[in-house]
Design a protein around this motif. Structure first.
Motif, short mmCIF file in Angstrom:
data_model
loop_
_atom_site.label_atom_id
_atom_site.label_comp_id
_atom_site.label_asym_id
_atom_site.label_seq_id
_atom_site.Cartn_x
_atom_site.Cartn_y
_atom_site.Cartn_z
N ILE A 1 16.33 52.11 8.37
CA ILE A 1 16.97 50.81 8.29
C ILE A 1 17.16 50.29 9.72
CG2 ILE A 1 18.97 49.48 7.53
CD1 ILE A 1 19.50 51.73 5.50
N TYR A 2 16.71 49.08 9.94
CA TYR A 2 16.90 48.42 11.23
C TYR A 2 17.82 47.22 11.03
CZ TYR A 2 12.70 50.96 12.58
OH TYR A 2 11.78 51.95 12.84
N ARG A 3 18.68 46.96 12.00
CA ARG A 3 19.43 45.70 12.05
C ARG A 3 18.51 44.68 12.74
NH1 ARG A 3 24.37 48.69 14.60
NH2 ARG A 3 25.68 49.01 12.78
N LEU B 1 17.46 50.10 15.62
CA LEU B 1 17.64 51.18 14.66
C LEU B 1 19.09 51.26 14.21
CD1 LEU B 1 16.51 53.68 13.18
CD2 LEU B 1 17.13 55.01 15.22
N PHE B 2 19.29 51.29 12.89
CA PHE B 2 20.62 51.46 12.32
C PHE B 2 20.79 52.88 11.81
CE2 PHE B 2 23.35 50.85 8.39
CZ PHE B 2 24.55 50.90 9.07
N THR B 3 19.87 53.34 10.96
CA THR B 3 19.94 54.71 10.43
C THR B 3 18.60 55.08 9.81
OG1 THR B 3 21.28 56.22 9.08
CG2 THR B 3 20.78 54.08 8.12
N SER B 4 18.40 56.37 9.63
CA SER B 4 17.19 56.81 8.93
C SER B 4 17.49 58.08 8.14
CB SER B 4 16.03 57.04 9.89
OG SER B 4 16.31 58.09 10.77
N VAL B 5 16.72 58.27 7.07
CA VAL B 5 16.85 59.43 6.19
C VAL B 5 15.44 59.92 5.89
CG1 VAL B 5 17.63 60.21 3.92
CG2 VAL B 5 18.94 58.47 5.14
N SER B 6 15.24 61.22 5.95
CA SER B 6 13.91 61.76 5.63
C SER B 6 13.63 61.62 4.14
CB SER B 6 13.82 63.22 6.06
OG SER B 6 14.60 64.03 5.19
#
Length: 66
Positions: free
Chosen positions: A17-19, A28-33
């Motif tokens: 997820i990008y802002r 970059l806001f967050t990431s999940v595999s």
């Protein structure tokens, strides 16, 4: 802030997820595999994703937290 961009990146196996700022620049806001998301299951991962977007969006946050 203008919004968010969600990408399922097949090469890195990440849901990211990008802002997007008012100038259209992503941060970059967050990431999940993919593996972590799969282990959470659809319902739990969908809830986490939605809550992240709502809590990071001032106008949406105001709808639910007033």
């Amino acid at each position: 802030m203008r919004g968010h961009l969600i990408q399922a990146e097949e090469q890195t196996q990440l849901i990211t997820i990008y802002r997007i700022d008012s100038g259209g620049v992503p941060t970059l806001f967050t990431s999940v595999s993919f593996d972590e998301a799969r282990k959470m299951g659809l319902e739990k991962f969908g809830k986490l994703l939605g809550e992240n977007l709502i809590l990071d969006s001032p106008k949406l946050r105001d709808l639910f937290l007033q």
